[in-house]
Enzyme design. Sequence first.
Site, PDB file in Angstrom:
ATOM      1  N   LYS A  75       0.788  -1.238   0.002  1.00 44.99           N
ATOM      2  CA  LYS A  75       0.084   0.051  -0.150  1.00 44.99           C
ATOM      3  C   LYS A  75       0.913   1.202  -0.061  1.00 44.99           C
ATOM      4  O   LYS A  75       0.450   2.160  -0.245  1.00 44.99           O
ATOM      5  CB  LYS A  75      -0.864   0.195   0.933  1.00 44.99           C
ATOM      6  CG  LYS A  75      -1.840  -1.124   1.332  1.00 44.99           C
ATOM      7  CD  LYS A  75      -2.741  -1.316   0.165  1.00 44.99           C
ATOM      8  CE  LYS A  75      -3.841  -0.560   0.169  1.00 44.99           C
ATOM      9  NZ  LYS A  75      -4.969  -0.823  -0.968  1.00 44.99           N
TER      10      LYS A  75
HETATM   11  N1  PMP Z   1      -3.258  -7.721   2.173  1.00 46.72           N
HETATM   12  C1  PMP Z   1      -3.149  -6.714   3.082  1.00 46.72           C
HETATM   13  C2  PMP Z   1      -2.484  -7.002   4.287  1.00 46.72           C
HETATM   14  C3  PMP Z   1      -3.639  -5.326   2.943  1.00 46.72           C
HETATM   15  O1  PMP Z   1      -3.320  -4.446   3.866  1.00 46.72           O
HETATM   16  C4  PMP Z   1      -4.367  -5.184   1.641  1.00 46.72           C
HETATM   17  C5  PMP Z   1      -4.914  -3.733   1.678  1.00 46.72           C
HETATM   18  N2  PMP Z   1      -6.063  -3.512   2.151  1.00 46.72           N
HETATM   19  C6  PMP Z   1      -4.673  -6.156   0.754  1.00 46.72           C
HETATM   20  C7  PMP Z   1      -3.882  -7.445   1.185  1.00 46.72           C
HETATM   21  C8  PMP Z   1      -5.414  -5.930  -0.358  1.00 46.72           C
HETATM   22  O2  PMP Z   1      -4.895  -5.083  -1.459  1.00 46.72           O
HETATM   23  P1  PMP Z   1      -5.775  -4.127  -2.163  1.00 46.72           P
HETATM   24  O3  PMP Z   1      -6.694  -3.117  -1.431  1.00 46.72           O
HETATM   25  O4  PMP Z   1      -5.195  -3.474  -3.163  1.00 46.72           O
HETATM   26  O5  PMP Z   1      -7.081  -4.938  -2.744  1.00 46.72           O
END
Ligand code: PMP
Length: 365
Positions: A75
Site C-alpha cells: 500500500k
Molecule cells: N493484504 C493486506 C495485508 C492489505 O493491507 C491489503 C490492503 N487492504 C490487501 C492485502 C489488499 O490490497 P488491495 O486493497 O489493493 O486490494
Amino acid sequence: QPNCQCRTGAEHGGQSPVVPHRHLPRQPKPKILDTILDHVGETPLVRLHKIPATEGVQCEVLVKAEFFNPGGSVKDRIAKRMFEEAERNGTIKPGDTIIEPTSGNTGIGLALCAAVKGYRAIITMPEKMSQEKVDVLKALGAEIVRTPTEAAYDAPESHISVAKRLNAQIPNSMILDQYANIYNPVAHYDATAEEILDACGGRIDMLVAGAGTGGTISGIARKIKERVPDCTVVGVDPHGSILAQPESLNTSHGSYQTEGIGYDFIPDVLDRSLVDEWQKSDDQESFTMARRLIKEEGLLCGGSSGSALASALKAAKRLQPGQRCVVILPDSVRNYMTKFLNDGWMRDHHFLDAKAQREEQHTIQ
Ligand code: PMP
C-alpha cells in the site's frame, strides 16, 4: 491518454466512466535516495522451492515480496501515488490534514508520506486490526481513531463514516479515498505490473492476488491482460466477505481474522470483469501458509500472503511444468508479531493444525 481504458471499476450497473488521469513511466531508482519515498516499489520477485513441490504444483511459482516497501506493504505504492497526484493538481499542500479509513497498511503508507512531506495524518481503523499497526502509525506521528469491527461500511460508526465526518469538521482536510481513487489501481498498472512483466520477460500464465479495495488486482490485471491476454487472473477473497463471483461462493457473512482482504461492499476501484476466477480463503489455511512461507522459504510475510499462496497452489495445480504463476505477498510479519506469528495466539484461536501442534510440543525448552 486518448485510448486509455482505465476506469475505477465495472460495477454499479455497467462500466463506470473513464476518469481523467495520467500514466507515468516506471521510475529508475536513484543510487542516493532523496527521501525514503524513493524506495517505494521495485520489490523482489522470488522463486519458491519447497512449498510448491510438497503441494504437487509443477509450474514455477514466483512471489512479489511487497513487504520490502519502506512502510512494509504494497500500500506504500498507492499512498505515494495518491499523495503526489493530489499535490500536483493542487488539492493538498504541506500543512494540510490527510484523513483515511484503512485496514492499516494504507494508513502506514500515508503516515509515512505525511511524515516526510509535512502533513497531519488521521487514520480511522477497525478494532480488529493489530496493535502493531497502531504502534507503527503512532510512531510515524499519525492520530488514530478505532472503530467497531462489526460496523457495516455505511453505518455511522464505521471507519468510512467516521473519516467522512472528520473530513467535514476539520478545515483543510482531505480523504484521498483508496476505495475510489483512480490512482490506486493506476499505481499498480504503471509500476507493479510493469515490474512483473519486465522480470518475467512477458511470460506469465497466472496471476494471484487478494482483494481488499481491489486496487492491486485490478491495476495489475488490466496491464497484464493488455500484454498477455491468455494469462489467468485469480482473485482471493476470505470466507465472510462478498467480493468473490459467482455470488454462490460467498456463503458465510461472519467475521474473520485475516487483515487487509475482503469487504462487505464492492469498492469502486475493484473491477471484477478483470478477474477470471475467485478462490475463497479461510483463516487457518492463511496463517498456516504464512508461517510456512516464513519457515520454509524465509519470506517474512503477513497473513494475507498466506491466503494468496494457499489459493494460488490450488489454482496452479492445473498448470504444466514450464508454466509460471505469480503471487502477490502484500505485507510483512511485522504487523502480526503478537498474532499469527505467536504460537499461543494460534493455539487460542484453534489455528494450529496437527503438524504445527506436534512441532510446538517438540520445542526444545
Ligand atoms: N493484504 C493486506 C495485508 C492489505 O493491507 C491489503 C490492503 N487492504 C490487501 C492485502 C489488499 O490490497 P488491495 O486493497 O489493493 O486490494
